[in-house]
Design a protein around this motif. Structure first.
Motif, short mmCIF file in Angstrom:
data_model
loop_
_atom_site.label_atom_id
_atom_site.label_comp_id
_atom_site.label_asym_id
_atom_site.label_seq_id
_atom_site.Cartn_x
_atom_site.Cartn_y
_atom_site.Cartn_z
N VAL A 158 0.84 -1.20 0.00
CA VAL A 158 0.00 0.00 0.00
C VAL A 158 0.87 1.25 0.00
O VAL A 158 0.59 2.22 -0.73
N VAL A 159 1.93 1.24 0.81
CA VAL A 159 2.83 2.39 0.86
C VAL A 159 3.48 2.63 -0.50
O VAL A 159 3.61 3.78 -0.96
N LEU A 160 3.90 1.56 -1.17
CA LEU A 160 4.52 1.71 -2.49
C LEU A 160 3.47 1.89 -3.59
O LEU A 160 3.72 2.58 -4.59
N GLY A 161 2.31 1.30 -3.42
CA GLY A 161 1.29 1.35 -4.46
C GLY A 161 0.64 2.70 -4.60
O GLY A 161 0.22 3.08 -5.70
N LEU A 162 0.53 3.47 -3.52
CA LEU A 162 -0.11 4.78 -3.60
C LEU A 162 0.63 5.73 -4.54
O LEU A 162 0.03 6.26 -5.49
N PRO A 163 1.94 5.98 -4.35
CA PRO A 163 2.62 6.87 -5.31
C PRO A 163 2.73 6.25 -6.69
O PRO A 163 2.67 6.97 -7.70
N LEU A 164 2.87 4.92 -6.78
CA LEU A 164 2.97 4.29 -8.09
C LEU A 164 1.66 4.43 -8.86
O LEU A 164 1.66 4.74 -10.06
N ALA A 165 0.53 4.22 -8.18
CA ALA A 165 -0.77 4.37 -8.84
C ALA A 165 -1.00 5.82 -9.24
O ALA A 165 -1.55 6.10 -10.32
N ALA A 166 -0.59 6.76 -8.39
CA ALA A 166 -0.75 8.18 -8.74
C ALA A 166 0.08 8.53 -9.97
O ALA A 166 -0.37 9.28 -10.85
N LEU A 167 1.29 7.97 -10.05
CA LEU A 167 2.14 8.23 -11.20
C LEU A 167 1.56 7.65 -12.48
O LEU A 167 1.50 8.30 -13.52
N LEU A 168 1.08 6.40 -12.40
CA LEU A 168 0.54 5.76 -13.59
C LEU A 168 -0.80 6.37 -14.02
O LEU A 168 -1.17 6.27 -15.19
N THR A 169 -1.51 6.99 -13.09
CA THR A 169 -2.80 7.60 -13.41
C THR A 169 -2.64 9.01 -13.94
O THR A 169 -3.31 9.39 -14.91
N ARG A 170 -1.76 9.79 -13.33
CA ARG A 170 -1.65 11.21 -13.66
C ARG A 170 -0.62 11.51 -14.73
O ARG A 170 -0.76 12.48 -15.46
N ALA A 171 0.42 10.67 -14.80
CA ALA A 171 1.50 10.97 -15.75
C ALA A 171 1.06 10.69 -17.18
O ALA A 171 0.26 9.80 -17.44
N ARG A 172 1.59 11.46 -18.10
CA ARG A 172 1.34 11.28 -19.52
C ARG A 172 2.62 10.78 -20.17
O ARG A 172 3.45 11.54 -20.64
N VAL A 173 2.79 9.45 -20.12
CA VAL A 173 4.01 8.83 -20.62
C VAL A 173 3.63 7.83 -21.70
O VAL A 173 2.65 7.10 -21.57
N ARG A 174 4.41 7.80 -22.77
CA ARG A 174 4.16 6.84 -23.85
C ARG A 174 4.38 5.42 -23.34
O ARG A 174 5.34 5.15 -22.62
N GLY A 175 3.51 4.52 -23.74
CA GLY A 175 3.61 3.14 -23.32
C GLY A 175 3.07 2.86 -21.93
O GLY A 175 3.40 1.83 -21.33
N GLU A 225 -7.46 20.94 -10.25
CA GLU A 225 -7.33 22.32 -10.71
C GLU A 225 -7.52 23.30 -9.56
O GLU A 225 -6.79 24.30 -9.44
N ALA A 226 -8.50 23.02 -8.69
CA ALA A 226 -8.71 23.89 -7.53
C ALA A 226 -7.51 23.86 -6.59
O ALA A 226 -7.12 24.89 -6.04
N ALA A 227 -6.92 22.68 -6.42
CA ALA A 227 -5.74 22.58 -5.55
C ALA A 227 -4.58 23.37 -6.13
O ALA A 227 -3.83 24.04 -5.39
N ARG A 228 -4.40 23.33 -7.45
CA ARG A 228 -3.32 24.09 -8.07
C ARG A 228 -3.55 25.59 -7.93
O ARG A 228 -2.61 26.37 -7.73
N LEU A 229 -4.81 26.02 -8.07
CA LEU A 229 -5.11 27.44 -7.90
C LEU A 229 -4.82 27.91 -6.48
O LEU A 229 -4.50 29.09 -6.27
N ASP A 230 -4.94 27.01 -5.52
CA ASP A 230 -4.61 27.36 -4.13
C ASP A 230 -3.12 27.28 -3.85
O ASP A 230 -2.69 27.48 -2.71
N GLY A 231 -2.33 26.95 -4.87
CA GLY A 231 -0.89 26.90 -4.71
C GLY A 231 -0.33 25.59 -4.23
O GLY A 231 0.81 25.52 -3.76
N ALA A 232 -1.11 24.50 -4.33
CA ALA A 232 -0.64 23.20 -3.87
C ALA A 232 0.34 22.61 -4.88
O ALA A 232 0.10 22.65 -6.08
N GLY A 233 1.42 22.05 -4.36
CA GLY A 233 2.37 21.34 -5.20
C GLY A 233 1.97 19.90 -5.37
O GLY A 233 0.92 19.46 -4.89
N PRO A 234 2.80 19.11 -6.06
CA PRO A 234 2.44 17.70 -6.29
C PRO A 234 2.23 16.90 -5.01
O PRO A 234 1.29 16.10 -4.92
N ILE A 235 3.10 17.11 -4.00
CA ILE A 235 2.97 16.34 -2.76
C ILE A 235 1.71 16.77 -2.00
O ILE A 235 0.93 15.92 -1.53
N ARG A 236 1.50 18.08 -1.88
CA ARG A 236 0.30 18.57 -1.20
C ARG A 236 -0.96 18.15 -1.96
O ARG A 236 -1.98 17.80 -1.35
#
Length: 316
Positions: A108-125, A214-225
């Motif tokens: 779970v600890v490793l899967g959370l950032p990995l799932a976020a990366l695979l869901t949000r990132a725009r990477v070929r393949g 989008e709302a979080a980014r407008l409030d100045g949140a970075g990727p971790i926040r």
């Protein structure tokens, strides 16, 4: 055509008013309430035949001292007392708690950032990477155990890689070491369960509306926040499901232990499910094995119920 006459009820007569008759309800057929049960009955019959009856039978056998062949002797709760007093059995339950950390917490600890990366990132393949992550789930556990046993061999790829990078002093027979055998088996469980956890979390993250980010980014949140404030609260349900499935897998693991270490060296990797097999089929102590199985079933139920109750409370 004359209109229907008003129907006067006793209450209407007392009040001095009249009431017209409304649409009458169709009479309920006798036995209609049993119809839903008729649909459930076939599934319940299968459930009872293959789960409830064996469970009840195991509870009955746990009250006897029986070798599986001769006439058994009733001993009451003596076999359950042995579960609490036998140091080998207590150690096997302790080993299971260690495996929960590798099977459930670490994925779970490793899967959370990995799932976020695979869901949000725009990477070929990306579909290919998702398939690779889930691949361990579709491979038979016996095949996984045989492959990793070869990797952990003293002359296997892991020790060869350590020698190649100048860390030959760390090389050892991993599955034959009293200290590292259990963590080595646990890491196999981490590798297997990580794919399942990641796919479950990805399913939950894919349903998060983009407006929240989008709302979080407008409030100045970075990727971790953004991850802590938006993603993590939205997948609490998926985290609870992942923890439930992986904890159950850790508690009832047998094939991985049987193929890789057979509970050794000594009893350093023995777990309750393997103790059930060893006592029933190797030592001829069926009653003791049944008691261990009942205690393990109760432990699985209590832990699963606790995880789901905590998750439901947090969601409310």
């Amino acid at each position: 055509m004359p209109s229907p006459l008003p129907v006067t009820t006793d209450k209407a007569q007392r009040d001095g008013t009249t009431a017209t008759s409304g649409p009458s309800r169709p009479p309920r057929r006798r036995g209609a309430r049993w119809v839903p049960l008729a649909y459930v009955l076939p599934a319940f019959a299968v459930y009872a035949a293959f789960l409830l009856y064996p469970l009840i039978r195991s509870a009955q056998l746990s009250m006897y001292e029986w070798d599986g062949l001769t006439l058994g002797t009733f001993v009451g709760f003596q076999n359950y007392a042995e579960v609490l007093t036998d140091p080998d059995l207590r150690a096997s339950f302790g080993h299971t708690l260690v495996l929960i950390g590798f099977y459930a917490v670490l994925p779970v600890v490793l899967g959370l950032p990995l799932a976020a990366l695979l869901t949000r990132a725009r990477v070929r393949g990306m579909p290919f990477f998702r398939t690779v992550v889930f691949l361990p789930q579709i491979v038979a556990m016996v095949v996984v155990a045989v492959a990793w046993r070869r990797i952990y061999d003293p002359d296997g790829p892991l020790n060869a890689a350590l020698h190649a990078v100048g860390l030959g002093g760390l090389a050892r027979g991993w599955l034959g070491d009293y200290t590292f055998a259990l963590p080595a088996v646990g890491l196999i469980g981490t590798w297997v369960q990580l794919g399942l956890v990641t796919v479950l979390l990805m399913a939950g993250m894919s349903r998060i509306p983009g407006e929240r980010y989008e709302a979080a980014r407008l409030d100045g949140a970075g990727p971790i926040r953004e991850f802590l404030a938006v993603t993590l609260p939205a997948v609490r349900g998926e985290v609870a499901v992942a923890l439930t499935l992986t904890i159950i897998a850790a508690l009832k693991t047998f094939d991985l232990i049987y193929v890789t270490t057979s509970g050794g060296p000594g009893n350093s990797t023995a777990v309750p499910s393997y103790e059930v097999y060893r006592r029933a089929f190797e030592q001829g102590r069926v009653g003791s094995a049944a008691a261990v199985a009942i205690v393990l079933t109760a432990l699985i139920f209590v832990i699963s119920l606790g995880v789901n109750r905590i998750a439901d409370r947090e969601e409310k």
